[in-house]
Design a protein around this motif. Structure first.
Motif, PDB file in Angstrom:
ATOM      1  N   ASP A 179       0.678  -1.206   0.275  1.00  0.00           N
ATOM      2  CA  ASP A 179       0.223  -0.115  -0.243  1.00  0.00           C
ATOM      3  C   ASP A 179       0.976   1.124   0.037  1.00  0.00           C
ATOM      4  O   ASP A 179       1.858   1.408   0.443  1.00  0.00           O
ATOM      5  CB  ASP A 179      -0.619  -0.315   1.576  1.00  0.00           C
ATOM      6  CG  ASP A 179      -2.055   0.751   1.300  1.00  0.00           C
ATOM      7  OD1 ASP A 179      -2.747   1.563   0.202  1.00  0.00           O
ATOM      8  OD2 ASP A 179      -2.557   0.740   2.412  1.00  0.00           O
ATOM      9  N   ASP A 180       0.271   1.894  -0.628  1.00  0.00           N
ATOM     10  CA  ASP A 180       0.879   3.538  -0.745  1.00  0.00           C
ATOM     11  C   ASP A 180       2.760   3.597  -1.086  1.00  0.00           C
ATOM     12  O   ASP A 180       3.411   4.049  -0.498  1.00  0.00           O
ATOM     13  CB  ASP A 180       1.032   4.327   1.335  1.00  0.00           C
ATOM     14  CG  ASP A 180      -0.264   4.049   1.766  1.00  0.00           C
ATOM     15  OD1 ASP A 180      -1.144   4.053   0.999  1.00  0.00           O
ATOM     16  OD2 ASP A 180      -0.117   4.060   2.674  1.00  0.00           O
ATOM     17  N   ASP A 202       0.484   5.295  -4.665  1.00  0.00           N
ATOM     18  CA  ASP A 202       0.286   6.145  -3.636  1.00  0.00           C
ATOM     19  C   ASP A 202      -1.153   7.579  -4.419  1.00  0.00           C
ATOM     20  O   ASP A 202      -0.241   7.664  -5.770  1.00  0.00           O
ATOM     21  CB  ASP A 202       1.272   6.989  -2.754  1.00  0.00           C
ATOM     22  CG  ASP A 202       0.369   7.528  -1.637  1.00  0.00           C
ATOM     23  OD1 ASP A 202      -0.856   7.248  -1.396  1.00  0.00           O
ATOM     24  OD2 ASP A 202       0.788   8.743  -1.344  1.00  0.00           O
ATOM     25  N   GLU A 236      -4.018   4.192  -6.886  1.00  0.00           N
ATOM     26  CA  GLU A 236      -4.972   5.203  -5.880  1.00  0.00           C
ATOM     27  C   GLU A 236      -5.383   5.950  -6.193  1.00  0.00           C
ATOM     28  O   GLU A 236      -4.897   7.124  -6.466  1.00  0.00           O
ATOM     29  CB  GLU A 236      -4.268   4.416  -4.280  1.00  0.00           C
ATOM     30  CG  GLU A 236      -4.144   3.584  -3.517  1.00  0.00           C
ATOM     31  CD  GLU A 236      -3.903   3.773  -2.683  1.00  0.00           C
ATOM     32  OE1 GLU A 236      -4.100   2.830  -1.627  1.00  0.00           O
ATOM     33  OE2 GLU A 236      -2.800   4.591  -2.454  1.00  0.00           O
TER      34      GLU A 236
HETATM   35 CA    CA Z   1      -3.094   4.278  -0.095  1.00  0.00          CA
END
Ligand code: CA
Ligand code: C2E
Ligand code: CA
Ligand code: CA
Length: 278
Positions: A179-180, A202, A236
Motif C-alpha cells: 500500500d502507499d 500512492d 489509488e
Molecule cells: Ca493507500
C-alpha cells in the motif's frame, strides 16, 4: 499548568487539554466500539483498467461514535495501533470482509477479491496467520480471493515475529500487496525477498496527473519496475477521466478512486455485481 497564566500559553494549554481529553474519550470509546456494534465496513471498487470490469474491492473501516458521529480512520487507526486494539479490531475486519465476499458470491455467482488493510502491529501478533486461516476455514473463501495490504514499513521491519507471520501467510496462499507505494522506505530489496502480488501507487502521485510531469514520470517508472518484477499495479485515488486515460496508456492494471466508485456499503457493491451479470 503554571505556564497557563500567560495568554498565549493559556491558549496552548487549553488546546492541549482538549486534545488529551478527546484522546482519552476516543480511547475509551474505541475499547467499546466492537461490542457496541459501532464499527462497520465500506467497500471501494477496484477496476481492471483494460476491461473496465469490477475485479475486487478494498475494505475500509468505519466507526460511528455515539456522540461524536463518524470518526475518520486517520483519527482512530493510529490510536488503535498504539493501544493494541487494532489486533481484535483487525481480526473483526478480516472476518467481516471475508464473510461479505462469500455472501456476494452466493448472491451473484461472481467472485471478487477483497483487499484488507493490515497495520505493522498486526504482523507482530503471532496469532495473525492463525486468524487468517480460521477465517478462510469458517467462510470457505478461496485464499486467492483475499489480499492483504501492508506498507513498506511493515516489510522493512525485520522483527522475527513479522518474518514468521509473512512466511506463514505465504504458505496459506493469500495475496500480499504494498500500500502507499513510493511514500515509505525506499529500499527495494524486500520486493525480491517477499512474495508480493501487487504495488499500489500512492494517491499523492496520481492526484497531480496528467499535468504534473514529475508525478507522471514516477508513476510510469513504478509501473515499468513492477511489470519487470511480474507484479500487478493498482493506482489509488483516481478522480478524473484524464487520469484514467493516462494510466491506461501507461499500462496500469487496476484502478481505484472516486471516479470509479466511492467506498460504499455492501448493498451497493452487491447491486453492482448483480447488475453486471445481467
Ligand atoms: Ca493507500
Ligand atoms: P488507504 O489504505 O490508503 O485507503 C485509501 C484511502 O483513500 C481511503 O480513506 C479512501 O476512502 C480514500 N480514497 C479512495 N479513493 C479516493 C479518491 O479518489 N480521492 C481521495 N481524495 N481519497 C480517496 P479512508 O477510508 O479514510 O482510510 C484512511 C486510511 O485508514 C487507509 O488508507 C488505511 O491506511 C487506514 N485503514 C482503513 N481501514 C483500515 C483497516 O481496516 N485496518 C487498518 N489497519 N487500516 C485501515
Ligand atoms: Ca489500503
Ligand atoms: Ca494510507
Amino acid at each position: 499548568a503554571k505556564n497557563c497564566g500567560k495568554n498565549n500559553a493559556k491558549l496552548y494549554c487549553s488546546a492541549l487539554t482538549t486534545r488529551i481529553m478527546s484522546h482519552v474519550k476516543l480511547e475509551t470509546g474505541l475499547r467499546r466500539a466492537l461490542q457496541n456494534n459501532e464499527l462497520y465496513l465500506h467497500y471501494q471498487p477496484q477496476i481492471d483498467v483494460r476491461s473496465a470490469q469490477l475485479v475486487g474491492v478494498e475494505a475500509l473501516l468505519r466507526w460511528r461514535h455515539p456522540e461524536l458521529g463518524l470518526v475518520a480512520p486517520d483519527d482512530f487507526i493510529p490510536l488503535a495501533e498504539e493501544t493494541g486494539l487494532i489486533v481484535p479490531i483487525g481480526a473483526w475486519v478480516l472476518r467481516t470482509a471475508c464473510m461479505q465476499v462469500r455472501a456476494w458470491q452466493e448472491q451473484s455467482g461472481r467472485a471478487v477479491r477483497v483487499a484488507v488493510n493490515l497495520s505493522a502491529r498486526q504482523f507482530k501478533d503471532e496469532n495473525l496467520a492463525q486468524t487468517v486461516l480460521s477465517v478462510l476455514d469458517e467462510t470457505g473463501l478461496d485464499p486467492r480471493l483475499l489480499e492483504l495490504e501492508l506498507t513498506e514499513g511493515t516489510l522493512m521491519d525485520d522483527a522475527q515475529a513479522t518474518l514468521s507471520t509473512l512466511e506463514q501467510l505465504r504458505a496459506i496462499g493469500v495475496y500480499l500487496s504494498i500500500d502507499d507505494f513510493g511514500t515509505g522506505y525506499s529500499s527495494m530489496n524486500y520486493l525480491k525477498r517477499f512474495d508480493v502480488r501487487a504495488l499500489k501507487i500512492d494517491r499523492s502521485f496520481i492526484s497531480g496527473l496528467p499535468e504534473d510531469s514529475e508525478n507522471a514520470a514516477i508513476t510510469r517508472a513504478i509501473i515499468a519496475m513492477a511489470h519487470g518484477l511480474k507484479l500487478a499495479v493498482v493506482a489509488e485515488g483516481v478522480e478524473t477521466a484524464e487520469q484514467l486515460q493516462l494510466l491506461q496508456q501507461y499500462g496500469c492494471d487496476l484502478a481505484q478512486g472516486y471516479l470509479l466508485g466511492h467506498p460504499s456499503p455492501e448493498e451497493a457493491i452487491g447491486e453492482l455485481l448483480m447488475g453486471a451479470c445481467e
